[in-house]
Enzyme design. Structure first.
Site, PDB file in Angstrom:
ATOM      1  N   ARG A  17      97.604  75.831 120.126  1.00 52.64           N
ATOM      2  CA  ARG A  17      98.344  76.831 119.356  1.00 52.64           C
ATOM      3  C   ARG A  17      97.879  76.791 117.909  1.00 52.64           C
ATOM      4  O   ARG A  17      97.254  75.810 117.472  1.00 52.64           O
ATOM      5  CB  ARG A  17      99.836  76.543 119.425  1.00 52.64           C
ATOM      6  N   SER A  19      99.835  76.853 115.180  1.00 55.07           N
ATOM      7  CA  SER A  19     100.793  76.315 114.218  1.00 55.07           C
ATOM      8  C   SER A  19     100.220  75.062 113.561  1.00 55.07           C
ATOM      9  O   SER A  19      99.368  74.372 114.138  1.00 55.07           O
ATOM     10  CB  SER A  19     102.112  75.979 114.909  1.00 55.07           C
ATOM     11  N   LYS A  91     106.711  68.458 125.581  1.00 52.86           N
ATOM     12  CA  LYS A  91     108.062  68.994 125.783  1.00 52.86           C
ATOM     13  C   LYS A  91     108.053  70.508 125.970  1.00 52.86           C
ATOM     14  O   LYS A  91     109.020  71.076 126.484  1.00 52.86           O
ATOM     15  CB  LYS A  91     108.987  68.601 124.626  1.00 52.86           C
ATOM     16  N   ASP A  92     106.962  71.187 125.574  1.00 48.99           N
ATOM     17  CA  ASP A  92     106.853  72.632 125.747  1.00 48.99           C
ATOM     18  C   ASP A  92     106.268  73.020 127.103  1.00 48.99           C
ATOM     19  O   ASP A  92     106.178  74.212 127.417  1.00 48.99           O
ATOM     20  CB  ASP A  92     105.968  73.240 124.651  1.00 48.99           C
ATOM     21  N   ARG A 139     119.772  72.565 123.906  1.00 50.05           N
ATOM     22  CA  ARG A 139     120.172  71.157 124.070  1.00 50.05           C
ATOM     23  C   ARG A 139     120.910  70.649 122.837  1.00 50.05           C
ATOM     24  O   ARG A 139     122.010  70.094 122.950  1.00 50.05           O
ATOM     25  CB  ARG A 139     118.934  70.280 124.321  1.00 50.05           C
ATOM     26  N   ARG A 140     120.285  70.826 121.657  1.00 46.93           N
ATOM     27  CA  ARG A 140     120.921  70.329 120.436  1.00 46.93           C
ATOM     28  C   ARG A 140     122.270  71.010 120.193  1.00 46.93           C
ATOM     29  O   ARG A 140     123.241  70.365 119.786  1.00 46.93           O
ATOM     30  CB  ARG A 140     119.993  70.549 119.241  1.00 46.93           C
ATOM     31  N   LYS A 141     122.321  72.319 120.440  1.00 51.39           N
ATOM     32  CA  LYS A 141     123.578  73.048 120.246  1.00 51.39           C
ATOM     33  C   LYS A 141     124.672  72.481 121.142  1.00 51.39           C
ATOM     34  O   LYS A 141     125.792  72.218 120.687  1.00 51.39           O
ATOM     35  CB  LYS A 141     123.367  74.536 120.541  1.00 51.39           C
ATOM     36  N   ARG A 157     114.875  79.406 113.826  1.00 50.63           N
ATOM     37  CA  ARG A 157     113.504  79.174 114.266  1.00 50.63           C
ATOM     38  C   ARG A 157     112.561  79.252 113.077  1.00 50.63           C
ATOM     39  O   ARG A 157     112.927  79.689 111.999  1.00 50.63           O
ATOM     40  CB  ARG A 157     113.088  80.200 115.326  1.00 50.63           C
ATOM     41  N   GLN A 161     108.674  74.624 106.687  1.00 53.50           N
ATOM     42  CA  GLN A 161     108.902  75.265 105.387  1.00 53.50           C
ATOM     43  C   GLN A 161     109.929  76.392 105.492  1.00 53.50           C
ATOM     44  O   GLN A 161     110.789  76.548 104.616  1.00 53.50           O
ATOM     45  CB  GLN A 161     107.578  75.809 104.829  1.00 53.50           C
ATOM     46  N   ARG A 163     112.354  76.687 107.679  1.00 58.56           N
ATOM     47  CA  ARG A 163     113.694  76.155 107.911  1.00 58.56           C
ATOM     48  C   ARG A 163     114.270  75.544 106.628  1.00 58.56           C
ATOM     49  O   ARG A 163     115.466  75.688 106.349  1.00 58.56           O
ATOM     50  CB  ARG A 163     113.651  75.120 109.036  1.00 58.56           C
ATOM     51  N   CYS A 250     113.854  76.111 128.903  1.00 53.64           N
ATOM     52  CA  CYS A 250     114.490  76.326 127.604  1.00 53.64           C
ATOM     53  C   CYS A 250     115.895  76.892 127.750  1.00 53.64           C
ATOM     54  O   CYS A 250     116.623  77.020 126.765  1.00 53.64           O
ATOM     55  CB  CYS A 250     113.636  77.275 126.752  1.00 53.64           C
TER      56      CYS A 250
END
Length: 314
Positions: A17, A19, A91-92, A139-141, A157, A161, A163, A250
């Site tokens: 990717r 990113s 994890k993706d 998950r975190r939510k 998302r 930077q 966030r 997800c």
């Protein structure tokens, strides 16, 4: 078989990717290959690709379709021969491999836990009543709301930077990032506190880099074998078997962490209702060679305890 190594004239093409974190992971894989075979940087070409998960930032990952968002386009290029290997955040990755591809090489795992990010440097436990937390992770939510139903969790998302800028603008009081990502990007100045396993178990496979190759490319498989970190591979076999049995994506609030200590592996797992109203956990230890079977066994036990209607995505 004589090992065929890449050269500047015929470089190994590494798909990733685009990113900053994905590129850092691809460069780590490249640098490890360079060191293992005493090769120059010119013997490798990093090919960065924009995936749908990167391009669409105004909707949640679960709305867009799940884990394949960050891998399918890269895997298509791998299958077509445009790239020779693909470097991923494990994890993706879907637990099901496309026919003709192998996800069998894992680099040493970084810190698998979450980092709690707040501009004032406070810890998760210090969040005031009714605080707003930004997160794109179901998950975190669910984990947050299970412990703190008073919190307001909003969709969040973007890059590190982006966030941090949202926090500065008051969109949220705090957010989460993976410790592994912050460490790999060298963001030592980002205010964070480590989230313990007792506070929140991480996502399955968080912190682990995996390398994918075509099943027919035996010389590449032999090269990649020099990079494979066995304990990380054992942990991934356990965690991903757990996830696969739970039909995780997800859209599923699932957490899990396998830790290898010599010949023993410990797996801690958690499933939650998406609104955080209920959490089921388990903790098992056994021989490392039984890791995958243990992951399946834990998932089956949790599914039996959950009963019908627990998972609102089914």
């Amino acid at each position: 078989m004589t090992l065929t190594l890449p050269t500047p004239a015929q470089p190994l093409k590494i798909g990733t990717r685009s990113s900053p974190l994905a590129l850092a992971q691809a460069y780590e894989a490249r640098d490890r290959l360079m060191a293992a075979f005493d090769l120059p940087e010119e013997a490798f070409e990093v090919v960065s690709l924009s995936t749908r998960g990167d391009r669409v930032q105004d909707r949640s990952l679960r709305e867009l379709g799940g884990k394949g968002l960050f891998s399918k386009e890269i895997e298509d290029r791998l299958l077509s021969g445009e790239v020779d290997i693909a470097v991923h955040s494990t994890k993706d990755m879907s637990v099901e491999q496309p026919e003709g591809l192998v996800l069998g090489t894992f680099l040493p795992r970084e810190n698998p836990f979450d980092a709690f990010i707040s501009l004032d440097g406070k810890a998760l436990r210090d969040l005031p009543q009714g605080a707003t937390v930004g997160s794109s992770s179901l998950r975190r939510k669910a984990q947050l709301l299970n412990k703190r139903p008073d919190l307001n969790v909003v969709e969040f998302r973007g890059s590190v930077q982006t966030r941090l800028k949202k926090l500065e603008e008051g969109v949220a009081d705090a957010t989460f990032l993976a410790m592994a990502g912050l460490n790999r990007l060298g963001y030592a100045d980002v205010p964070r506190t480590a989230v313990t396993a007792e506070e929140m178990l991480p996502a399955v496979a968080q912190g682990a880099i995996s390398i994918e190759h075509r099943a027919a490319d035996h010389h590449i498989a032999e090269m990649l074998a020099a990079l494979h970190h066995v304990p990380t591979g054992q942990a991934m076999a356990c965690e991903r078997a757990f996830l696969a049995k739970l039909d995780g994506s997800c859209q599923t609030p699932i957490a899990g962490l396998a830790e290898v200590d010599g010949g023993t592996i410990r797996l801690r797992g958690e499933i939650l209702r998406s609104d955080g109203s209920e959490s089921l956990t388990d903790d098992m230890t056994g021989p490392v060679e039984d890791g995958a079977a243990m992951g399946i066994e834990m998932a089956e036990k949790l599914l039996e305890r959950a009963g019908d209607g627990f998972f609102d995505w089914k």
